[in-house]
Design a protein around this motif. Sequence first.
Motif, PDB file in Angstrom:
ATOM      1  N   LEU A  32       0.827  -1.203   0.000  1.00 20.26           N
ATOM      2  CA  LEU A  32       0.000   0.000   0.000  1.00 20.26           C
ATOM      3  C   LEU A  32       0.861   1.252   0.000  1.00 20.26           C
ATOM      4  O   LEU A  32       0.576   2.215  -0.731  1.00 20.26           O
ATOM      5  CB  LEU A  32      -0.940   0.008   1.209  1.00 20.26           C
ATOM      6  CG  LEU A  32      -1.835   1.255   1.333  1.00 20.26           C
ATOM      7  CD1 LEU A  32      -2.789   1.364   0.159  1.00 20.26           C
ATOM      8  CD2 LEU A  32      -2.601   1.237   2.656  1.00 20.26           C
ATOM      9  N   ASP A  33       1.926   1.257   0.793  1.00 20.80           N
ATOM     10  CA  ASP A  33       2.817   2.419   0.839  1.00 20.80           C
ATOM     11  C   ASP A  33       3.426   2.687  -0.533  1.00 20.80           C
ATOM     12  O   ASP A  33       3.570   3.853  -0.943  1.00 20.80           O
ATOM     13  CB  ASP A  33       3.928   2.203   1.871  1.00 20.80           C
ATOM     14  CG  ASP A  33       3.430   2.310   3.315  1.00 20.80           C
ATOM     15  OD1 ASP A  33       2.312   2.837   3.506  1.00 20.80           O
ATOM     16  OD2 ASP A  33       4.156   1.867   4.226  1.00 20.80           O
ATOM     17  N   GLU A  34       3.785   1.631  -1.250  1.00 28.47           N
ATOM     18  CA  GLU A  34       4.364   1.791  -2.584  1.00 28.47           C
ATOM     19  C   GLU A  34       3.333   2.360  -3.559  1.00 28.47           C
ATOM     20  O   GLU A  34       3.660   3.208  -4.396  1.00 28.47           O
ATOM     21  CB  GLU A  34       4.895   0.448  -3.095  1.00 28.47           C
ATOM     22  CG  GLU A  34       6.158  -0.019  -2.377  1.00 28.47           C
ATOM     23  CD  GLU A  34       6.557  -1.425  -2.757  1.00 28.47           C
ATOM     24  OE1 GLU A  34       7.767  -1.733  -2.705  1.00 28.47           O
ATOM     25  OE2 GLU A  34       5.666  -2.245  -3.099  1.00 28.47           O
ATOM     26  N   VAL A  35       2.090   1.896  -3.450  1.00 31.04           N
ATOM     27  CA  VAL A  35       1.037   2.402  -4.334  1.00 31.04           C
ATOM     28  C   VAL A  35       0.766   3.874  -4.034  1.00 31.04           C
ATOM     29  O   VAL A  35       0.648   4.698  -4.956  1.00 31.04           O
ATOM     30  CB  VAL A  35      -0.251   1.574  -4.188  1.00 31.04           C
ATOM     31  CG1 VAL A  35      -1.378   2.196  -5.019  1.00 31.04           C
ATOM     32  CG2 VAL A  35      -0.017   0.143  -4.635  1.00 31.04           C
ATOM     33  N   VAL A  36       0.677   4.230  -2.756  1.00 31.17           N
ATOM     34  CA  VAL A  36       0.433   5.621  -2.376  1.00 31.17           C
ATOM     35  C   VAL A  36       1.551   6.519  -2.899  1.00 31.17           C
ATOM     36  O   VAL A  36       1.300   7.585  -3.483  1.00 31.17           O
ATOM     37  CB  VAL A  36       0.312   5.759  -0.842  1.00 31.17           C
ATOM     38  CG1 VAL A  36       0.313   7.232  -0.423  1.00 31.17           C
ATOM     39  CG2 VAL A  36      -0.964   5.079  -0.352  1.00 31.17           C
ATOM     40  N   ALA A  37       2.803   6.098  -2.702  1.00 29.70           N
ATOM     41  CA  ALA A  37       3.940   6.892  -3.180  1.00 29.70           C
ATOM     42  C   ALA A  37       3.918   7.014  -4.702  1.00 29.70           C
ATOM     43  O   ALA A  37       4.209   8.083  -5.257  1.00 29.70           O
ATOM     44  CB  ALA A  37       5.251   6.257  -2.724  1.00 29.70           C
ATOM     45  N   ALA A  38       3.550   5.930  -5.383  1.00 30.26           N
ATOM     46  CA  ALA A  38       3.504   5.946  -6.849  1.00 30.26           C
ATOM     47  C   ALA A  38       2.413   6.884  -7.353  1.00 30.26           C
ATOM     48  O   ALA A  38       2.604   7.601  -8.339  1.00 30.26           O
ATOM     49  CB  ALA A  38       3.277   4.532  -7.374  1.00 30.26           C
ATOM     50  N   VAL A  39       1.269   6.881  -6.692  1.00 26.91           N
ATOM     51  CA  VAL A  39       0.175   7.778  -7.089  1.00 26.91           C
ATOM     52  C   VAL A  39       0.611   9.228  -6.960  1.00 26.91           C
ATOM     53  O   VAL A  39       0.391  10.049  -7.862  1.00 26.91           O
ATOM     54  CB  VAL A  39      -1.080   7.515  -6.238  1.00 26.91           C
ATOM     55  CG1 VAL A  39      -2.099   8.637  -6.425  1.00 26.91           C
ATOM     56  CG2 VAL A  39      -1.704   6.173  -6.605  1.00 26.91           C
ATOM     57  N   ARG A  40       1.244   9.552  -5.852  1.00 27.86           N
ATOM     58  CA  ARG A  40       1.685  10.935  -5.642  1.00 27.86           C
ATOM     59  C   ARG A  40       2.738  11.335  -6.679  1.00 27.86           C
ATOM     60  O   ARG A  40       2.737  12.471  -7.172  1.00 27.86           O
ATOM     61  CB  ARG A  40       2.239  11.099  -4.222  1.00 27.86           C
ATOM     62  CG  ARG A  40       1.169  10.939  -3.131  1.00 27.86           C
ATOM     63  CD  ARG A  40       1.715  11.291  -1.756  1.00 27.86           C
ATOM     64  NE  ARG A  40       0.727  11.094  -0.711  1.00 27.86           N
ATOM     65  CZ  ARG A  40      -0.236  11.953  -0.403  1.00 27.86           C
ATOM     66  NH1 ARG A  40      -0.335  13.075  -1.090  1.00 27.86           N
ATOM     67  NH2 ARG A  40      -1.090  11.689   0.569  1.00 27.86           N
ATOM     68  N   ALA A  41       3.638  10.414  -6.995  1.00 25.68           N
ATOM     69  CA  ALA A  41       4.672  10.706  -7.992  1.00 25.68           C
ATOM     70  C   ALA A  41       4.052  10.856  -9.382  1.00 25.68           C
ATOM     71  O   ALA A  41       4.390  11.781 -10.137  1.00 25.68           O
ATOM     72  CB  ALA A  41       5.725   9.606  -7.990  1.00 25.68           C
ATOM     73  N   ALA A  42       3.153   9.949  -9.720  1.00 24.96           N
ATOM     74  CA  ALA A  42       2.506  10.005 -11.036  1.00 24.96           C
ATOM     75  C   ALA A  42       1.713  11.292 -11.208  1.00 24.96           C
ATOM     76  O   ALA A  42       1.663  11.865 -12.299  1.00 24.96           O
ATOM     77  CB  ALA A  42       1.597   8.796 -11.222  1.00 24.96           C
ATOM     78  N   ALA A  43       1.106  11.757 -10.129  1.00 27.45           N
ATOM     79  CA  ALA A  43       0.270  12.966 -10.197  1.00 27.45           C
ATOM     80  C   ALA A  43       1.061  14.186 -10.636  1.00 27.45           C
ATOM     81  O   ALA A  43       0.507  15.105 -11.241  1.00 27.45           O
ATOM     82  CB  ALA A  43      -0.386  13.224  -8.839  1.00 27.45           C
ATOM     83  N   VAL A  44       2.359  14.204 -10.366  1.00 28.23           N
ATOM     84  CA  VAL A  44       3.193  15.348 -10.767  1.00 28.23           C
ATOM     85  C   VAL A  44       4.042  15.004 -11.990  1.00 28.23           C
ATOM     86  O   VAL A  44       5.007  15.697 -12.307  1.00 28.23           O
ATOM     87  CB  VAL A  44       4.089  15.824  -9.601  1.00 28.23           C
ATOM     88  CG1 VAL A  44       3.237  16.386  -8.482  1.00 28.23           C
ATOM     89  CG2 VAL A  44       4.988  14.703  -9.082  1.00 28.23           C
TER      90      VAL A  44
END
Length: 215
Positions: free
Chosen positions: A112-124
């Motif tokens: 879950l932590d990896e998915v959350v971090a990936a979402v935030r990175a992808a958003a920018v």
Amino acid sequence: MDADGPPRLLVVDDHPIWRDGIAERLTAAGLPVVGTAGDGAQALRVAKATRPHVVLLDLHLPDLGGAEVTRRLLAADPSVRVLVLSASGERQDVLDAVTAGATGYLTKSASLDEVVAAVRAAAVGQAVFTPGLAGLVLGEYRRLVAAPEKETPRLTNRETEVLRLVAKGLTYREIAERLVLSHRTVQNHVQNSLTKLQLHNKAQLVRYALEQGLD
């Protein structure tokens, strides 16, 4: 996207338990899920209605393939980021998704932590991949760069100038101020470059600029 707020998410997966579960967990982690969808057609409708910043997309849907959904999402809204979350780590699936315009690709073994971090990175606009897949994608881009050159679409001097600043990481507003242009004019130059180069989003445009030495 509001620089001070979290990215808005659309979760697309044809398995209701998985879809609802990941949506609940992402919401609890502080990422607002504005919609869910169980197939490609529904994903396109919900995306149009909710305008998410990031679409978390399974590749294998009952109607449209994930790559095709990605292309249609970006055609409708070039600013959206598509982050694939799939059980498959197969080479062709990864390359098809990236070629279609996906910003990143995670396998469902991600935490879950990896998915959350990936979402935030992808958003920018950052490219994010499950470890091991990034090398695959990089290798494919290197192969394409080393292949015999095709005729390169001709960008105007202004489009090239804007592209160089995009590659340096400047926002559209910063570019507009530097070049004494309107924000809308900068957006138009970027969109024209995307169309000429047959690219789908800003992340691909930055990769193109780097490959061409425009940074």
